[in-house]
Design a protein around this motif. Structure first.
Motif, PDB file in Angstrom:
ATOM      1  N   ASP A   1      -1.458  20.746  -1.579  1.00  0.00           N
ATOM      2  CA  ASP A   1      -0.175  21.258  -1.844  1.00  0.00           C
ATOM      3  C   ASP A   1       0.463  20.854  -3.193  1.00  0.00           C
ATOM      4  N   GLU A   2       1.089  21.643  -3.827  1.00  0.00           N
ATOM      5  CA  GLU A   2       1.702  21.189  -4.957  1.00  0.00           C
ATOM      6  C   GLU A   2       3.021  20.321  -4.925  1.00  0.00           C
ATOM      7  N   PHE A   3       3.171  19.436  -5.460  1.00  0.00           N
ATOM      8  CA  PHE A   3       4.430  18.741  -5.376  1.00  0.00           C
ATOM      9  C   PHE A   3       4.867  18.163  -6.658  1.00  0.00           C
ATOM     10  N   SER A   4       6.285  17.756  -6.788  1.00  0.00           N
ATOM     11  CA  SER A   4       6.929  17.437  -8.179  1.00  0.00           C
ATOM     12  C   SER A   4       8.069  16.310  -7.556  1.00  0.00           C
ATOM     13  N   GLN A   5       8.025  15.418  -8.225  1.00  0.00           N
ATOM     14  CA  GLN A   5       9.080  14.531  -8.207  1.00  0.00           C
ATOM     15  C   GLN A   5      10.211  14.271  -9.383  1.00  0.00           C
ATOM     16  N   THR A   6      10.120  15.414 -10.175  1.00  0.00           N
ATOM     17  CA  THR A   6      10.962  15.493 -11.122  1.00  0.00           C
ATOM     18  C   THR A   6      12.776  15.483 -10.850  1.00  0.00           C
ATOM     19  N   SER A   7      12.711  15.884  -9.624  1.00  0.00           N
ATOM     20  CA  SER A   7      14.233  15.842  -9.463  1.00  0.00           C
ATOM     21  C   SER A   7      14.761  14.498  -9.105  1.00  0.00           C
ATOM     22  N   TYR A   8      13.844  13.467  -9.125  1.00  0.00           N
ATOM     23  CA  TYR A   8      14.362  12.026  -8.833  1.00  0.00           C
ATOM     24  C   TYR A   8      14.655  11.399 -10.188  1.00  0.00           C
ATOM     25  N   GLU A   9      14.306  11.963 -11.198  1.00  0.00           N
ATOM     26  CA  GLU A   9      14.598  11.373 -12.831  1.00  0.00           C
ATOM     27  C   GLU A   9      16.000  11.100 -12.651  1.00  0.00           C
ATOM     28  N   ILE A  10      17.106  11.942 -12.284  1.00  0.00           N
ATOM     29  CA  ILE A  10      18.294  11.694 -12.606  1.00  0.00           C
ATOM     30  C   ILE A  10      18.819  10.376 -11.595  1.00  0.00           C
ATOM     31  N   VAL A  11      17.959  10.174 -10.740  1.00  0.00           N
ATOM     32  CA  VAL A  11      18.494   8.836 -10.025  1.00  0.00           C
ATOM     33  C   VAL A  11      18.308   7.670 -10.793  1.00  0.00           C
ATOM     34  N   GLY A  12      17.350   7.577 -11.677  1.00  0.00           N
ATOM     35  CA  GLY A  12      17.084   6.376 -12.446  1.00  0.00           C
ATOM     36  C   GLY A  12      15.700   6.334 -12.768  1.00  0.00           C
ATOM     37  N   PRO A  13      15.638   5.042 -13.486  1.00  0.00           N
ATOM     38  CA  PRO A  13      14.118   4.748 -13.941  1.00  0.00           C
ATOM     39  C   PRO A  13      13.228   4.589 -12.876  1.00  0.00           C
ATOM     40  N   ILE A  14      11.833   4.665 -13.231  1.00  0.00           N
ATOM     41  CA  ILE A  14      11.000   4.246 -12.200  1.00  0.00           C
ATOM     42  C   ILE A  14      10.959   2.785 -12.065  1.00  0.00           C
ATOM     43  N   THR A  15      11.224   2.251 -10.818  1.00  0.00           N
ATOM     44  CA  THR A  15      11.247   0.988 -10.718  1.00  0.00           C
ATOM     45  C   THR A  15      10.029   0.179  -9.768  1.00  0.00           C
TER      46      THR A  15
ATOM     47  N   TYR B   1      -5.540  13.747   0.672  1.00  0.00           N
ATOM     48  CA  TYR B   1      -5.743  12.856  -0.675  1.00  0.00           C
ATOM     49  C   TYR B   1      -5.015  13.166  -1.673  1.00  0.00           C
ATOM     50  N   LEU B   2      -4.801  12.351  -2.486  1.00  0.00           N
ATOM     51  CA  LEU B   2      -4.244  12.698  -3.946  1.00  0.00           C
ATOM     52  C   LEU B   2      -5.219  13.553  -4.773  1.00  0.00           C
ATOM     53  N   TYR B   3      -5.019  14.870  -4.742  1.00  0.00           N
ATOM     54  CA  TYR B   3      -6.025  15.826  -5.129  1.00  0.00           C
ATOM     55  C   TYR B   3      -5.865  16.046  -6.721  1.00  0.00           C
TER      56      TYR B   3
END
Length: 170
Positions: A36-50, A150-152
């Motif tokens: 299944d496709e996924f995208s975490q781009t909606s989290y970008e506005i929360v802050g930087p990757i920590t 898995y992470l495909y």
């Protein structure tokens, strides 16, 4: 499978205090076409990757979860195998990702940070890749891809380091 999509950061980014000279870009998808496709781009506005959590097996990566600011994304893939974590220092960013995939699954990921630290997940096998941003000053802002048991496949969204939000002027 290597695709690049380059997008120029638009003037609206100035409202969020981002550097207009840094071009947003995407590198990937690396891996297979199942899941299944996924995208975490909606989290970008929360802050930087920590921080990043990855579930690993003997020869594959099973799942990924990323912390944006103080908020964890959904788990993409599966939470089985060994869970390994990496935590970034304040103002440390991911600036390069190396990895590998075999057949239809991601087998390894190596994150290199702005402080020169290296975090290795999995065991390299199959085809290798090097994911870099278009611009020197860009950092990893989000991940997307395909997952299931898995992470495909995985892709990387690069852009300016997110700074404190600033009000927009009309």
């Amino acid at each position: 499978m290597l695709q690049f999509l380059f997008l120029t950061v638009v003037a609206a980014s100035v409202c969020r205090g981002q550097d207009q000279s840094v071009t947003a870009s995407f590198s990937g998808l690396y891996g297979g076409t199942v899941g299944d496709e996924f995208s975490q781009t909606s989290y970008e506005i929360v802050g930087p990757i920590t921080a990043v959590k990855i579930w690993t097996g003997v020869a594959t990566l099973h799942g990924i979860q990323v912390s944006y600011g103080n908020v964890w994304s959904n788990l993409n893939g599966a939470a089985w195998g060994t869970m390994v974590e990496m935590y970034l220092e304040p103002n440390e960013n991911i600036v390069q990702v190396q990895g590998s995939y075999a057949y239809w699954v991601v087998t390894s990921l190596t994150f290199i940070t702005s402080l020169g630290r290296t975090f290795v997940f999995g065991n390299q096998s199959g085809s290798t890749f090097l994911a870099l941003p278009l611009d020197q000053g860009a950092v990893l802002r989000a991940v997307s891809g395909r997952a299931g048991t898995y992470l495909y496949a995985i892709g990387f969204h690069w852009g300016a380091y997110p700074t404190k939000a600033m009000p927009c002027k009309a």
